[in-house]
Enzyme design. Structure first.
Site, PDB file in Angstrom:
ATOM      1  N   ARG A 180      -3.291 -40.683 -21.730  1.00 35.66           N
ATOM      2  CA  ARG A 180      -4.265 -40.375 -20.688  1.00 35.66           C
ATOM      3  C   ARG A 180      -5.498 -39.691 -21.260  1.00 35.66           C
ATOM      4  O   ARG A 180      -6.603 -39.841 -20.724  1.00 35.66           O
ATOM      5  CB  ARG A 180      -3.612 -39.527 -19.592  1.00 35.66           C
ATOM      6  CG  ARG A 180      -2.582 -40.298 -18.795  1.00 35.66           C
ATOM      7  CD  ARG A 180      -2.232 -39.645 -17.482  1.00 35.66           C
ATOM      8  NE  ARG A 180      -1.295 -40.471 -16.728  1.00 35.66           N
ATOM      9  CZ  ARG A 180      -0.959 -40.259 -15.459  1.00 35.66           C
ATOM     10  NH1 ARG A 180      -1.501 -39.242 -14.807  1.00 35.66           N
ATOM     11  NH2 ARG A 180      -0.099 -41.059 -14.844  1.00 35.66           N
ATOM     12  N   SER A 205       0.742 -31.064 -16.765  1.00 33.76           N
ATOM     13  CA  SER A 205       1.408 -30.166 -15.819  1.00 33.76           C
ATOM     14  C   SER A 205       2.005 -29.024 -16.613  1.00 33.76           C
ATOM     15  O   SER A 205       2.702 -29.263 -17.603  1.00 33.76           O
ATOM     16  CB  SER A 205       2.526 -30.887 -15.052  1.00 33.76           C
ATOM     17  OG  SER A 205       2.013 -31.636 -13.992  1.00 33.76           O
ATOM     18  N   GLU A 250      -4.373 -36.633 -13.037  1.00 33.38           N
ATOM     19  CA  GLU A 250      -3.518 -35.686 -13.772  1.00 33.38           C
ATOM     20  C   GLU A 250      -3.436 -36.047 -15.252  1.00 33.38           C
ATOM     21  O   GLU A 250      -3.239 -37.212 -15.616  1.00 33.38           O
ATOM     22  CB  GLU A 250      -2.110 -35.697 -13.173  1.00 33.38           C
ATOM     23  CG  GLU A 250      -1.134 -34.793 -13.901  1.00 33.38           C
ATOM     24  CD  GLU A 250       0.323 -35.124 -13.604  1.00 33.38           C
ATOM     25  OE1 GLU A 250       1.178 -34.779 -14.438  1.00 33.38           O
ATOM     26  OE2 GLU A 250       0.591 -35.773 -12.566  1.00 33.38           O
ATOM     27  N   ARG A 299      -0.045 -45.537 -16.254  1.00 34.70           N
ATOM     28  CA  ARG A 299       1.380 -45.349 -15.974  1.00 34.70           C
ATOM     29  C   ARG A 299       2.175 -46.349 -16.804  1.00 34.70           C
ATOM     30  O   ARG A 299       2.346 -47.500 -16.421  1.00 34.70           O
ATOM     31  CB  ARG A 299       1.647 -45.545 -14.479  1.00 34.70           C
ATOM     32  CG  ARG A 299       2.906 -44.868 -13.966  1.00 34.70           C
ATOM     33  CD  ARG A 299       3.001 -44.983 -12.458  1.00 34.70           C
ATOM     34  NE  ARG A 299       1.926 -44.286 -11.778  1.00 34.70           N
ATOM     35  CZ  ARG A 299       1.922 -42.980 -11.508  1.00 34.70           C
ATOM     36  NH1 ARG A 299       2.964 -42.241 -11.849  1.00 34.70           N
ATOM     37  NH2 ARG A 299       0.908 -42.415 -10.893  1.00 34.70           N
TER      38      ARG A 299
END
Length: 425
Positions: free
Chosen positions: A391, A352, A349, A277
């Protein structure tokens, strides 16, 4: 943004849709504002029509030598001018209040979206690949990167504070390789058009995609009143704002590799270590603009394009359909791709993919005209990560780690790495 006609005709259904989102009923408030706004508009039109008529009658009265009538008409015109200014100001104020209310409400989700409070209630759709079984204790990406001397959070904090990183050498090159690989795949095989767009935008762009007015605290604003983009969804979706597109040109498919900036205002204490993050990160975005009839199929296609990246990199993942408590503000249906991270021992995640219906198109006034028709209709917009580069780097580091602390380079990335197959100190 919503279709007021739909709310007028289906107030109970609209409130029920808001209730699924955890929002209170708002149709009565909206319809009252709408009714009052339309009444003011009608009154203003009537007053303007009378003013125009009286203005014409002044000349006629003077031509007939009826000065008394002419003076009375002139007084009426002056009075109507004042009244019109007052009505128009009230109409603008009420219109702004109605618009702000509509702008602040989340989109209505599709019927097949599962009800739920948070990510625990999301519905797994499918999974691909098996998590790697190591004969040693798997480490997290930051332990591996720091041990290699290629991931430096301390010097990044010296430059910028927390939630930043400096990548060096092999990991810097690996991150660049991942972004280039993704863009090449989406352009060469998936039919997206590559774009390079600004990372600073005006208020209107964020209003168009739904980040404003509700989520301003999550974005960074500059001293020039620009905003740093939280994702290139903002720029790619707004490319044709205010335009009427030829339906024959749809779907439009865009992709971009850009830097993204997020304040992470609501994530205090979450993922404080490592790169999960960050305030600044690279991401490959996919955006589609299509017709209402094509949008559901386009979502499945887009999700498949994102999945293909993970398949080519041989990274285990699962696809989940987000529930009402976890889905984004503007989405009607969302699939999250979650990649397995051995260091954490769980799925996280990495993408999306969402269909927004006409929610964004109404905000940015983007329509299409079907062939042979005069009437226009709002387009549907979709967006998806294809993927978050940082990520993906984390996933590669953790899934391809070796006992000696080195990292194997996935075969799909080796040509981008000049043939390097192992990253070591």
């Amino acid at each position: 943004m919503f279709d007021l006609k739909f709310i007028r005709e289906n107030p109970e259904a609209f409130d029920a849709a808001l209730a699924r989102r955890g929002e209170e009923a708002r149709s009565a408030e909206i319809l009252k504002l709408d009714s009052d706004h339309r009444s003011l508009a009608t009154e203003a039109q009537t007053a303007q029509a009378r003013r125009n008529e009286a203005s014409k009658l002044i000349g006629k009265a003077k031509g007939q030598g009826n000065e008394e009538e002419a003076q009375a008409l002139m007084a009426e015109v002056a009075e109507l001018k004042t009244k019109l200014a007052d009505l128009e100001e009230k109409e603008r104020t009420l219109g702004a209040e109605l618009n702000n209310l509509l702008m602040s409400l989340p989109n209505m989700v599709y019927d097949d979206v599962p009800d739920g409070d948070d990510e625990e209630d999301n519905e797994e759709v499918r999974a691909w690949g098996k998590p790697a079984a190591f004969d040693f204790d798997a480490k997290e990406h930051f332990d591996i990167g720091e041990a290699l001397g290629m991931m430096d959070f301390e010097r990044a904090a010296k430059l910028s504070g927390s939630r930043f990183v400096v990548l060096k050498g092999g990991l810097a090159r690996l991150e660049r390789a991942i972004g280039q690989f993704m863009i090449d795949l989406h352009v060469n095989e998936h039919g997206y058009e590559e774009m390079v767009t600004p990372v600073m935008v005006r208020d209107s762009a964020l209003y168009g995609t739904g980040q404003l007015p509700k989520f301003g605290e999550d974005a960074f604003k500059t001293t020039t009143d620009h905003w740093l983009i939280p994702t290139s969804e903002v720029t790619l979706t707004n490319l044709h704002s205010g335009e009427i597109l030829d339906e024959a040109t749809l779907p439009l498919r865009f992709t971009a590799l850009s830097q993204c900036f997020r304040a992470e205002a609501g994530s205090a204490g979450r993922d404080t270590r490592g790169m999960i993050r960050q305030h600044q990160f690279a991401k490959v975005e996919m955006v589609s603009v299509t017709t209402p009839e094509q949008s559901d199929e386009e979502l499945e296609r887009m999700t498949g394009c994102a999945e293909e990246v993970l398949k080519r990199l041989h990274l285990p993942y699962r696809v989940v359909k987000l529930c009402t408590g976890d889905i984004g503000f503007g989405a009607r249906r969302t699939y999250d791709l979650e990649v397995y991270l051995p260091g954490q021992g769980r799925y996280r995640e990495i993408s999306s993919c969402s269909v927004m219906g006409d929610f964004q198109a109404r905000r940015m006034k983007m329509r299409c005209r079907p062939k042979g028709e005069k009437k226009t209709t709002f387009v549907h917009t979709l967006n998806g990560s294809g993927l978050a580069v940082g990520r993906t780097l984390i996933a590669v580091i953790e899934n391809y780690q070796q006992a000696d602390g080195t990292i194997r380079v996935p075969e799909a990335l080796r040509s981008y790495m000049g043939g390097v197959d192992v990253i070591g100190a």
